[in-house]
Design a protein around this motif. Sequence first.
Motif, mmCIF file in Angstrom:
data_model
loop_
_atom_site.group_PDB
_atom_site.id
_atom_site.type_symbol
_atom_site.label_atom_id
_atom_site.label_comp_id
_atom_site.label_asym_id
_atom_site.label_seq_id
_atom_site.Cartn_x
_atom_site.Cartn_y
_atom_site.Cartn_z
ATOM 1 N N UNK A 111 35.092 36.251 29.527
ATOM 2 C CA UNK A 111 34.381 35.603 30.615
ATOM 3 C C UNK A 111 35.277 34.876 31.591
ATOM 4 N N UNK A 112 36.580 35.156 31.548
ATOM 5 C CA UNK A 112 37.530 34.492 32.450
ATOM 6 C C UNK A 112 37.957 35.442 33.569
ATOM 7 N N UNK A 113 38.256 34.855 34.715
ATOM 8 C CA UNK A 113 38.583 35.652 35.888
ATOM 9 C C UNK A 113 39.815 36.517 35.666
ATOM 10 N N UNK A 114 39.635 37.824 35.690
ATOM 11 C CA UNK A 114 40.740 38.768 35.491
ATOM 12 C C UNK A 114 41.467 39.043 36.798
ATOM 13 N N UNK A 115 40.689 39.243 37.871
ATOM 14 C CA UNK A 115 41.278 39.506 39.185
ATOM 15 C C UNK A 115 40.209 39.306 40.241
ATOM 16 N N UNK A 116 40.642 39.167 41.492
ATOM 17 C CA UNK A 116 39.739 39.186 42.638
ATOM 18 C C UNK A 116 39.950 40.497 43.370
ATOM 19 N N UNK A 117 38.879 41.067 43.872
ATOM 20 C CA UNK A 117 38.954 42.329 44.619
ATOM 21 C C UNK A 117 38.387 42.098 46.015
ATOM 22 N N UNK A 118 39.148 42.496 47.015
ATOM 23 C CA UNK A 118 38.705 42.429 48.408
ATOM 24 C C UNK A 118 38.259 43.828 48.823
ATOM 25 N N UNK A 119 36.997 43.936 49.221
ATOM 26 C CA UNK A 119 36.433 45.226 49.616
ATOM 27 C C UNK A 119 35.941 45.147 51.051
ATOM 28 N N UNK A 120 35.551 46.291 51.600
ATOM 29 C CA UNK A 120 34.796 46.283 52.836
ATOM 30 C C UNK A 120 33.393 45.787 52.523
ATOM 31 N N UNK B 17 47.543 34.928 39.869
ATOM 32 C CA UNK B 17 46.257 35.617 39.757
ATOM 33 C C UNK B 17 46.308 36.960 40.487
ATOM 34 N N UNK B 18 45.757 37.979 39.854
ATOM 35 C CA UNK B 18 45.744 39.303 40.467
ATOM 36 C C UNK B 18 44.733 39.330 41.617
ATOM 37 N N UNK B 19 45.202 39.749 42.792
ATOM 38 C CA UNK B 19 44.329 39.969 43.942
ATOM 39 C C UNK B 19 44.522 41.415 44.379
ATOM 40 N N UNK B 20 43.442 42.179 44.349
ATOM 41 C CA UNK B 20 43.494 43.608 44.626
ATOM 42 C C UNK B 20 42.644 43.963 45.843
ATOM 43 N N UNK B 21 42.961 45.097 46.431
ATOM 44 C CA UNK B 21 42.164 45.677 47.505
ATOM 45 C C UNK B 21 41.505 46.943 46.998
ATOM 46 N N UNK B 22 40.304 47.223 47.485
ATOM 47 C CA UNK B 22 39.773 48.558 47.246
ATOM 48 C C UNK B 22 40.645 49.548 48.024
ATOM 49 N N UNK B 23 40.594 50.791 47.631
ATOM 50 C CA UNK B 23 41.426 51.788 48.308
ATOM 51 C C UNK B 23 40.994 51.962 49.762
ATOM 52 N N UNK B 24 39.730 51.719 50.038
ATOM 53 C CA UNK B 24 39.251 51.799 51.423
ATOM 54 C C UNK B 24 39.901 50.728 52.283
#
Length: 505
Positions: A392-401, A481-488
């Motif tokens: 239940x802990x934050x693994x990563x944040x994802x930035x999407x459209x 902290x992992x910050x990821x982008x969607x491939x879009x």
Amino acid sequence: MSNIEVAPYIPDEDYENPAMVTDFYEFTMANALFLHGFKDTVMVFDMFFRKNPDDKGYAISCGQRKLLRFLENYHFNEQDIVWLRAKGMSQEFCDYLRTYRWKGDVYMLKEGTVCYPQVPMVRIECDMVGAILIETYLLQTMNFHSLIATKATRITGLNIHSPRNVMEFGTRRAQGMSAGNDGAYAAVLGGCIGTANCLAEMKYGEDVKAVGTIAHSFIEFFPSEYEAFKAYADIYPESVSLLLDTYSIFESGLPNLIKLDDELIKKYPNDPNRRVKSARIDSGDLARGYKRLRKALDAAGKPYIKLVASNSLDEKKMANMEMYEGAKFDSYGVGEKLITSATDPVFGGVYKLVAVKEADGTYTPKMKCSDTVSKAIIPGKLMAWRVFDEEGKGQCDIISMDDEVIEAGKPIQVYNLDPDAFEQIRTIVPIEVEQLLVPQMINGKIVIDLPTIKEKKDYIAHQLKYKVWESELRPEFPHKHYVDLTMKVAKCREEMYEKLHGGRI
């Protein structure tokens, strides 16, 4: 071309309108775009930051309530219009501002949300004038509140799961009245139990409780220290808290404290509430003073008297006293190191144009590239998500459209923003997902129930205890902290950078 006559503006040092807390270039830009016919063009701006304060592992997003109240009451007065005309703004633009009200949409992190670099904290979608002119106030509000709330969580020990009783004492060291008031509010959200600031309690209520007893001047006023102690106890017998270091902690302060408490016991033998409650020291070797005082008070049969420390304290000084010397005071008063976040006094949030809405309802991404790759922004109308692990802990944040949805149980390929990441592209299967940017204002109307100060304070403490990896909370060399982008999003950013800058990110 003849000169245009305008009414002279007469300065008024008592005048205030928050809408005019604006950098002048915002008006010159808005005026120019207005005259070019872009009055109704809808812009999308993101507010985000690039690094955590003190290079630690997290930050706290704060200031949302004040920003919403500002936008809800946004307007210009005649005095503003006269000044703007005197500064060269067009008559047409000024006439428009006379009746202007803010009618945009605001998506933000909930106030108190743990946040990370590059992830949008605020998304503004509004007509050109409303999008441009609020930049300074938005940044000032979100940056300062977030900075102080973040610092407070470290000073109060929430990040190390060892909470301290900390009173915010910094109003007299704050950089202005608003910083003192807003800082007290943010400090309480970050875990403080009270503030020395009276106006803060008047503004925000008892959850931002005003606390305090006496200063050295009160003691100096009387012929003797004991007479000062007694005079105070005569008026406030149920809340006797004494300051011991006006003359000498152990030669004078401690003996007089014991003498006074003995007198209170004789005077009120059946009322244990009328005793000396605490003693504060504000100078000298605090750790050594604590140990000597605790030993002496316990030997005198007064273990109920609590010890308070102040004097330019911060989280490092308190941790050193507690860990290395076994001196953990019952409470602390922390002033300038908290109210100014002295170790890193700039939060560094920025406000960038990321998209423009077209007539057909689509959004054209916009991007500042820069010659420094780290300052190349993430373009497009974006959404932010948090993915949680099996604990239940934050693994990563994802930035999407904004038109993408991240769902639990469904694999998604993401691009890691960290240039040093071993795997730049990876596939993850979210166990639990939370949408971080939530609608808080639509068409200029607040659309959420604003939580209480206590609810926000509890929310922050709960996240740091249960929702954040311990490795991100450690005081030294925290996990990033992992910050990821969607491939879009990654593709859009890469293609725009190559097109606008002539190279790959």
